[in-house]
Scaffold this motif. Structure first.
Motif, mmCIF file in Angstrom:
data_model
loop_
_atom_site.group_PDB
_atom_site.id
_atom_site.type_symbol
_atom_site.label_atom_id
_atom_site.label_comp_id
_atom_site.label_asym_id
_atom_site.label_seq_id
_atom_site.Cartn_x
_atom_site.Cartn_y
_atom_site.Cartn_z
ATOM 1 N N ILE A 69 72.445 50.957 105.403
ATOM 2 C CA ILE A 69 72.632 49.797 104.544
ATOM 3 C C ILE A 69 72.379 50.188 103.097
ATOM 4 O O ILE A 69 71.557 51.056 102.820
ATOM 5 C CB ILE A 69 71.711 48.628 104.980
ATOM 6 C CG1 ILE A 69 72.051 47.333 104.230
ATOM 7 C CG2 ILE A 69 70.235 49.002 104.819
ATOM 8 C CD1 ILE A 69 71.390 46.097 104.844
ATOM 9 N N GLN A 70 73.130 49.548 102.200
ATOM 10 C CA GLN A 70 72.991 49.768 100.761
ATOM 11 C C GLN A 70 72.808 48.419 100.082
ATOM 12 O O GLN A 70 73.568 47.486 100.315
ATOM 13 C CB GLN A 70 74.235 50.461 100.207
ATOM 14 C CG GLN A 70 74.236 50.655 98.692
ATOM 15 C CD GLN A 70 75.514 51.296 98.186
ATOM 16 O OE1 GLN A 70 76.268 51.904 98.939
ATOM 17 N NE2 GLN A 70 75.767 51.172 96.890
ATOM 18 N N PHE A 71 71.757 48.340 99.261
ATOM 19 C CA PHE A 71 71.486 47.140 98.465
ATOM 20 C C PHE A 71 71.754 47.444 96.992
ATOM 21 O O PHE A 71 71.464 48.529 96.506
ATOM 22 C CB PHE A 71 70.009 46.732 98.565
ATOM 23 C CG PHE A 71 69.566 46.233 99.894
ATOM 24 C CD1 PHE A 71 68.986 47.090 100.815
ATOM 25 C CD2 PHE A 71 69.690 44.892 100.221
ATOM 26 C CE1 PHE A 71 68.548 46.628 102.050
ATOM 27 C CE2 PHE A 71 69.242 44.418 101.454
ATOM 28 C CZ PHE A 71 68.677 45.293 102.367
ATOM 29 N N GLN A 72 72.286 46.466 96.284
ATOM 30 C CA GLN A 72 72.259 46.508 94.832
ATOM 31 C C GLN A 72 71.426 45.308 94.396
ATOM 32 O O GLN A 72 71.799 44.164 94.665
ATOM 33 C CB GLN A 72 73.647 46.441 94.206
ATOM 34 C CG GLN A 72 73.595 46.541 92.689
ATOM 35 C CD GLN A 72 74.952 46.546 92.043
ATOM 36 O OE1 GLN A 72 75.967 46.565 92.724
ATOM 37 N NE2 GLN A 72 74.979 46.544 90.726
ATOM 38 N N ASN A 73 70.325 45.590 93.743
ATOM 39 C CA ASN A 73 69.300 44.588 93.468
ATOM 40 C C ASN A 73 68.902 43.975 94.808
ATOM 41 O O ASN A 73 68.510 44.703 95.703
ATOM 42 C CB ASN A 73 69.792 43.602 92.425
ATOM 43 C CG ASN A 73 70.064 44.298 91.097
ATOM 44 O OD1 ASN A 73 69.226 45.055 90.614
ATOM 45 N ND2 ASN A 73 71.235 44.096 90.526
ATOM 46 N N ASN A 74 69.033 42.676 95.019
ATOM 47 C CA ASN A 74 68.631 42.139 96.321
ATOM 48 C C ASN A 74 69.823 41.732 97.179
ATOM 49 O O ASN A 74 69.660 41.080 98.212
ATOM 50 C CB ASN A 74 67.663 40.964 96.145
ATOM 51 C CG ASN A 74 68.282 39.839 95.343
ATOM 52 O OD1 ASN A 74 69.355 39.985 94.804
ATOM 53 N ND2 ASN A 74 67.592 38.722 95.265
ATOM 54 N N GLY A 75 71.034 42.160 96.785
ATOM 55 C CA GLY A 75 72.226 41.861 97.560
ATOM 56 C C GLY A 75 72.712 43.058 98.360
ATOM 57 O O GLY A 75 72.560 44.203 97.939
ATOM 58 N N VAL A 76 73.301 42.787 99.539
ATOM 59 C CA VAL A 76 73.820 43.852 100.391
ATOM 60 C C VAL A 76 75.211 44.265 99.916
ATOM 61 O O VAL A 76 76.100 43.424 99.761
ATOM 62 C CB VAL A 76 73.891 43.381 101.858
ATOM 63 C CG1 VAL A 76 74.546 44.457 102.721
ATOM 64 C CG2 VAL A 76 72.503 43.053 102.379
ATOM 65 N N VAL A 77 75.392 45.558 99.670
ATOM 66 C CA VAL A 77 76.683 46.100 99.251
ATOM 67 C C VAL A 77 77.478 46.613 100.447
ATOM 68 O O VAL A 77 78.682 46.412 100.542
ATOM 69 C CB VAL A 77 76.480 47.235 98.224
ATOM 70 C CG1 VAL A 77 77.805 47.923 97.907
ATOM 71 C CG2 VAL A 77 75.822 46.711 96.962
ATOM 72 N N ASP A 78 76.771 47.265 101.372
ATOM 73 C CA ASP A 78 77.435 47.878 102.524
ATOM 74 C C ASP A 78 76.463 47.918 103.679
ATOM 75 O O ASP A 78 75.409 48.542 103.568
ATOM 76 C CB ASP A 78 77.906 49.296 102.170
ATOM 77 C CG ASP A 78 78.716 49.962 103.273
ATOM 78 O OD1 ASP A 78 79.385 50.971 102.975
ATOM 79 O OD2 ASP A 78 78.694 49.490 104.427
ATOM 80 N N ASP A 79 76.779 47.259 104.754
ATOM 81 C CA ASP A 79 75.973 47.340 105.985
ATOM 82 C C ASP A 79 76.883 47.566 107.184
ATOM 83 O O ASP A 79 76.556 47.191 108.306
ATOM 84 C CB ASP A 79 75.097 46.099 106.167
ATOM 85 C CG ASP A 79 75.909 44.827 106.361
ATOM 86 O OD1 ASP A 79 75.315 43.759 106.596
ATOM 87 O OD2 ASP A 79 77.164 44.892 106.279
ATOM 88 N N SER A 80 78.007 48.229 106.930
ATOM 89 C CA SER A 80 79.017 48.386 107.975
ATOM 90 C C SER A 80 78.541 49.256 109.141
ATOM 91 O O SER A 80 79.066 49.145 110.245
ATOM 92 C CB SER A 80 80.301 48.976 107.389
ATOM 93 O OG SER A 80 80.032 50.215 106.750
ATOM 94 N N GLN A 81 77.565 50.128 108.911
ATOM 95 C CA GLN A 81 77.097 51.003 109.980
ATOM 96 C C GLN A 81 75.714 50.591 110.493
ATOM 97 O O GLN A 81 75.070 51.358 111.208
ATOM 98 C CB GLN A 81 77.089 52.464 109.510
ATOM 99 C CG GLN A 81 78.480 52.975 109.143
ATOM 100 C CD GLN A 81 78.505 54.478 108.958
ATOM 101 O OE1 GLN A 81 78.764 55.228 109.886
ATOM 102 N NE2 GLN A 81 78.225 54.918 107.750
ATOM 103 N N LEU A 82 75.274 49.411 110.150
ATOM 104 C CA LEU A 82 73.978 48.912 110.630
ATOM 105 C C LEU A 82 74.176 48.204 111.961
ATOM 106 O O LEU A 82 74.962 47.251 112.044
ATOM 107 C CB LEU A 82 73.390 47.942 109.605
ATOM 108 C CG LEU A 82 71.978 47.442 109.874
ATOM 109 C CD1 LEU A 82 70.961 48.539 109.590
ATOM 110 C CD2 LEU A 82 71.682 46.196 109.032
#
Lengths: 111, 118
Positions: B47-60
């Motif tokens: 998962i990747q966050f930018q600030n407190n938003g999720v940018v990418d969670d495609s592999q979670l």
């Protein structure tokens, strides 16, 4: 299936010898990074290559980015025990976003 | 500058139990990443966050994994319930600004949490 294929998987050499590890892909990358990871630690960035054909040197380490930006190599001259570690290549197949890692090459340099 | 801090360093749990990992990124880094590194493999982005938003969670694996980044600083990654195949090192990384290419915004990794599920 790994987007980035690294070879060899494992390399054991004596101190003072030279070695080369490879990172190959069928995809074009806007940039490629090389990391070294020691046991119990996170990967540490060594270098980023951006331009096709680019060669960068970091002391005894020489990094090359292929002309077509699909492959890269890392050459270590006169390896020392401190060079022991897992060498990972990583790249962005598009200009930014998800960084893809290879499986790494484990290098062991014995005194 | 202080590096990326992670805790705990090691965790051993039984399958079906739950576990949580904590990460404190480098001060001022907008982007935070969680990676899973299985023995003999390279890190895989969860998962990747930018600030407190999720940018990418495609592999979670969202049926068992969850992550949050409250107030855009610290982050926690939770697994519930754990499976044997979750045994891995969980790495947290941060970078300054994902809007630029990774060339200008390299990743800084923490030392990871080694999880063993028995």
């Amino acid at each position: 299936t790994q987007l980035l294929e690294q070879s060899p998987q494992f390399l054991s050499i004596q101190e003072g010898e030279n070695l080369t590890v490879y990172c190959n892909s069928s995809s074009v990358f806007s940039s490629l990074q090389w990391y070294r990871q020691e046991p119990g630690e996170g990967p540490v960035l060594l270098v980023t290559v951006v331009t096709g054909g680019e060669v960068k040197k970091l002391k005894r380490l020489t990094f090359q980015f292929g002309d077509a930006r699909k492959d890269s190599s890392l050459h270590i001259t006169a390896a020392q025990p401190g060079d022991t570690g897992l060498y990972l290549c990583a790249g962005n197949p598009d200009s930014w976003g998800k960084l893809q890692f290879g499986a790494g090459t484990q290098v062991v340099v014995t005194p | 500058e202080a590096g990326v801090a992670q805790s705990p360093r090691y965790k051993i749990i039984e399958k079906r139990q739950s576990v949580a990992f904590w990460c404190n990124p480098i001060s001022g880094h907008a982007t935070l990443y969680w990676y899973q590194q299985i023995l003999g493999q390279g890190p895989k982005l969860l998962i990747q966050f930018q600030n407190n938003g999720v940018v990418d969670d495609s592999q979670l694996p969202k049926d068992r994994f969850s992550a949050e980044r409250l107030k855009g600083v610290d982050s926690t990654l939770k697994i519930q319930p754990a499976k044997l195949e979750d045994s891995a090192v969980y790495l947290c990384a941060s970078s300054l600004d994902p809007a630029e290419s990774s060339y200008n915004s390299p990743l800084h990794f923490g030392n990871g949490t080694r999880l063993t599920v028995t």
